[in-house]
Scaffold this motif. Sequence first.
Motif, PDB file in Angstrom:
ATOM      1  N   TRP A   1      42.504  22.056  11.426  1.00 37.14           N
ATOM      2  CA  TRP A   1      42.478  20.795  10.695  1.00 37.14           C
ATOM      3  C   TRP A   1      43.841  20.140  10.794  1.00 37.14           C
ATOM      4  O   TRP A   1      44.851  20.824  10.660  1.00 37.14           O
ATOM      5  CB  TRP A   1      42.107  21.048   9.230  1.00 37.14           C
ATOM      6  CG  TRP A   1      42.026  19.775   8.473  1.00 37.14           C
ATOM      7  CD1 TRP A   1      40.930  18.980   8.324  1.00 37.14           C
ATOM      8  CD2 TRP A   1      43.091  19.130   7.777  1.00 37.14           C
ATOM      9  NE1 TRP A   1      41.248  17.882   7.595  1.00 37.14           N
ATOM     10  CE2 TRP A   1      42.591  17.947   7.240  1.00 37.14           C
ATOM     11  CE3 TRP A   1      44.438  19.420   7.582  1.00 37.14           C
ATOM     12  CZ2 TRP A   1      43.356  17.063   6.509  1.00 37.14           C
ATOM     13  CZ3 TRP A   1      45.212  18.538   6.853  1.00 37.14           C
ATOM     14  CH2 TRP A   1      44.671  17.372   6.321  1.00 37.14           C
TER      15      TRP A   1
ATOM     16  N   ASP B   1      35.216  12.395  26.869  1.00 37.79           N
ATOM     17  CA  ASP B   1      36.357  13.311  26.997  1.00 37.79           C
ATOM     18  C   ASP B   1      36.167  14.317  28.141  1.00 37.79           C
ATOM     19  O   ASP B   1      36.132  15.531  27.930  1.00 37.79           O
ATOM     20  CB  ASP B   1      36.601  14.048  25.676  1.00 37.79           C
ATOM     21  CG  ASP B   1      37.999  14.668  25.594  1.00 37.79           C
ATOM     22  OD1 ASP B   1      38.788  14.523  26.561  1.00 37.79           O
ATOM     23  OD2 ASP B   1      38.291  15.310  24.573  1.00 37.79           O
TER      24      ASP B   1
ATOM     25  N   VAL C   1      43.086  18.459  13.661  1.00 38.94           N
ATOM     26  CA  VAL C   1      43.032  18.154  15.097  1.00 38.94           C
ATOM     27  C   VAL C   1      41.606  17.774  15.519  1.00 38.94           C
ATOM     28  O   VAL C   1      41.397  16.728  16.127  1.00 38.94           O
ATOM     29  CB  VAL C   1      43.567  19.327  15.955  1.00 38.94           C
ATOM     30  CG1 VAL C   1      43.426  19.031  17.436  1.00 38.94           C
ATOM     31  CG2 VAL C   1      45.022  19.637  15.597  1.00 38.94           C
ATOM     32  N   ARG C   2      40.633  18.607  15.205  1.00 35.46           N
ATOM     33  CA  ARG C   2      39.251  18.322  15.608  1.00 35.46           C
ATOM     34  C   ARG C   2      38.766  16.998  14.990  1.00 35.46           C
ATOM     35  O   ARG C   2      38.126  16.194  15.645  1.00 35.46           O
ATOM     36  CB  ARG C   2      38.310  19.453  15.215  1.00 35.46           C
ATOM     37  CG  ARG C   2      36.887  19.232  15.723  1.00 35.46           C
ATOM     38  CD  ARG C   2      36.004  20.454  15.611  1.00 35.46           C
ATOM     39  NE  ARG C   2      36.557  21.685  16.099  1.00 35.46           N
ATOM     40  CZ  ARG C   2      36.625  22.055  17.382  1.00 35.46           C
ATOM     41  NH1 ARG C   2      36.192  21.246  18.308  1.00 35.46           N
ATOM     42  NH2 ARG C   2      37.144  23.210  17.724  1.00 35.46           N
ATOM     43  N   GLN C   3      39.093  16.761  13.727  1.00 33.22           N
ATOM     44  CA  GLN C   3      38.664  15.545  13.048  1.00 33.22           C
ATOM     45  C   GLN C   3      39.299  14.301  13.666  1.00 33.22           C
ATOM     46  O   GLN C   3      38.711  13.218  13.644  1.00 33.22           O
ATOM     47  CB  GLN C   3      39.011  15.615  11.556  1.00 33.22           C
ATOM     48  CG  GLN C   3      38.235  16.667  10.789  1.00 33.22           C
ATOM     49  CD  GLN C   3      38.719  18.094  11.023  1.00 33.22           C
ATOM     50  OE1 GLN C   3      39.732  18.352  11.676  1.00 33.22           O
ATOM     51  NE2 GLN C   3      37.984  19.057  10.484  1.00 33.22           N
TER      52      GLN C   3
ATOM     53  N   LYS D   1      42.220  23.836  17.736  1.00 33.59           N
ATOM     54  CA  LYS D   1      41.894  22.611  17.001  1.00 33.59           C
ATOM     55  C   LYS D   1      41.790  22.818  15.484  1.00 33.59           C
ATOM     56  O   LYS D   1      40.762  22.534  14.870  1.00 33.59           O
ATOM     57  CB  LYS D   1      40.613  21.978  17.538  1.00 33.59           C
ATOM     58  CG  LYS D   1      40.739  21.554  18.988  1.00 33.59           C
ATOM     59  CD  LYS D   1      39.665  20.593  19.383  1.00 33.59           C
ATOM     60  CE  LYS D   1      39.755  20.196  20.838  1.00 33.59           C
ATOM     61  NZ  LYS D   1      40.979  19.640  21.307  1.00 33.59           N
TER      62      LYS D   1
ATOM     63  N   GLU E   1      47.068  15.842  27.354  1.00 32.15           N
ATOM     64  CA  GLU E   1      47.871  17.066  27.250  1.00 32.15           C
ATOM     65  C   GLU E   1      49.348  16.774  27.485  1.00 32.15           C
ATOM     66  O   GLU E   1      50.216  17.316  26.799  1.00 32.15           O
ATOM     67  CB  GLU E   1      47.386  18.131  28.239  1.00 32.15           C
ATOM     68  CG  GLU E   1      46.280  19.004  27.706  1.00 32.15           C
ATOM     69  CD  GLU E   1      44.900  18.358  27.760  1.00 32.15           C
ATOM     70  OE1 GLU E   1      44.008  18.842  27.060  1.00 32.15           O
ATOM     71  OE2 GLU E   1      44.716  17.366  28.482  1.00 32.15           O
TER      72      GLU E   1
ATOM     73  N   ALA F   1      47.603  17.810  17.670  1.00 35.77           N
ATOM     74  CA  ALA F   1      47.930  19.172  18.117  1.00 35.77           C
ATOM     75  C   ALA F   1      49.417  19.263  18.466  1.00 35.77           C
ATOM     76  O   ALA F   1      50.081  20.258  18.158  1.00 35.77           O
ATOM     77  CB  ALA F   1      47.069  19.567  19.318  1.00 35.77           C
TER      78      ALA F   1
ATOM     79  N   ASP G   1      43.705  13.365  19.265  1.00 35.24           N
ATOM     80  CA  ASP G   1      43.607  14.763  18.840  1.00 35.24           C
ATOM     81  C   ASP G   1      44.705  15.611  19.481  1.00 35.24           C
ATOM     82  O   ASP G   1      45.249  16.509  18.846  1.00 35.24           O
ATOM     83  CB  ASP G   1      42.209  15.341  19.092  1.00 35.24           C
ATOM     84  CG  ASP G   1      41.886  15.553  20.547  1.00 35.24           C
ATOM     85  OD1 ASP G   1      42.117  14.631  21.344  1.00 35.24           O
ATOM     86  OD2 ASP G   1      41.390  16.644  20.888  1.00 35.24           O
ATOM     87  N   ASP G   2      45.066  15.283  20.725  1.00 34.22           N
ATOM     88  CA  ASP G   2      46.173  16.017  21.353  1.00 34.22           C
ATOM     89  C   ASP G   2      47.504  15.643  20.726  1.00 34.22           C
ATOM     90  O   ASP G   2      48.425  16.463  20.671  1.00 34.22           O
ATOM     91  CB  ASP G   2      46.175  15.777  22.860  1.00 34.22           C
ATOM     92  CG  ASP G   2      45.065  16.547  23.535  1.00 34.22           C
ATOM     93  OD1 ASP G   2      45.375  17.529  24.219  1.00 34.22           O
ATOM     94  OD2 ASP G   2      43.891  16.187  23.367  1.00 34.22           O
TER      95      ASP G   2
ATOM     96  N   ASP H   1      45.942  22.931  20.694  1.00 31.54           N
ATOM     97  CA  ASP H   1      44.981  22.087  21.398  1.00 31.54           C
ATOM     98  C   ASP H   1      43.640  22.796  21.562  1.00 31.54           C
ATOM     99  O   ASP H   1      42.583  22.185  21.431  1.00 31.54           O
ATOM    100  CB  ASP H   1      45.552  21.685  22.766  1.00 31.54           C
ATOM    101  CG  ASP H   1      44.678  20.675  23.482  1.00 31.54           C
ATOM    102  OD1 ASP H   1      44.040  19.828  22.819  1.00 31.54           O
ATOM    103  OD2 ASP H   1      44.635  20.715  24.724  1.00 31.54           O
TER     104      ASP H   1
ATOM    105  N   GLU I   1      39.655  13.429  16.643  1.00 36.84           N
ATOM    106  CA  GLU I   1      38.902  12.880  17.778  1.00 36.84           C
ATOM    107  C   GLU I   1      38.089  11.658  17.376  1.00 36.84           C
ATOM    108  O   GLU I   1      37.853  10.772  18.195  1.00 36.84           O
ATOM    109  CB  GLU I   1      37.951  13.935  18.361  1.00 36.84           C
ATOM    110  CG  GLU I   1      38.658  15.109  18.972  1.00 36.84           C
ATOM    111  CD  GLU I   1      37.708  16.220  19.389  1.00 36.84           C
ATOM    112  OE1 GLU I   1      38.088  16.982  20.295  1.00 36.84           O
ATOM    113  OE2 GLU I   1      36.598  16.333  18.824  1.00 36.84           O
TER     114      GLU I   1
END
Length: 157
Positions: free
Chosen positions: A121, A78, A123-125, A119, A86, A143, A139-140, A116, A127
């Motif tokens: 919950w 990444d 969002v981070r997970q 992140k 984005e 977001a 993940d984006d 973004d 990935e």
Amino acid sequence: MTEQRSFMDRTALFVARGLGAGLFPVAPGTCGTALGALLAPWLFLPLSFPARLVVVILVFMLGCWAADRAEHLLGRKDPGEVVIDEIFGLWLCLLPFAQVSTQGLAWAFVLFRIFDIAKPWPVRQAESWLPGGGGVMIDDGVAGLWAMVVFAAIHGV
């Protein structure tokens, strides 16, 4: 000795870097989001909902390929210069809205950047839900969905 990259490798990097926006030395993710916001009124928002949905799916698929190839070429997971995710996330935020004012576009931009960067919950997970470029993109996307919900609530939709 300089490595010669194939046309497909150069294309993948061009797409992944958001037509070059990701090469900006400060806040490349914000620059990628800004590019998405600048392009949206001409290339995305005027389309019908079904067409916008197809565009979002195509950007996701193209972004998965480009981000995956960029990770390989740049030797990093990444990389910050990969910003197609984005653009995808912002356009996903805008997907259900046929009409968005300049002020509304600014709100969508800010909301997407908040989700973004922070992140929350899940969002981070997200990935880790998909391998390679898919993980970069998804993940984006999550977001963008968070931003969409808040944007819709702000605009009374």
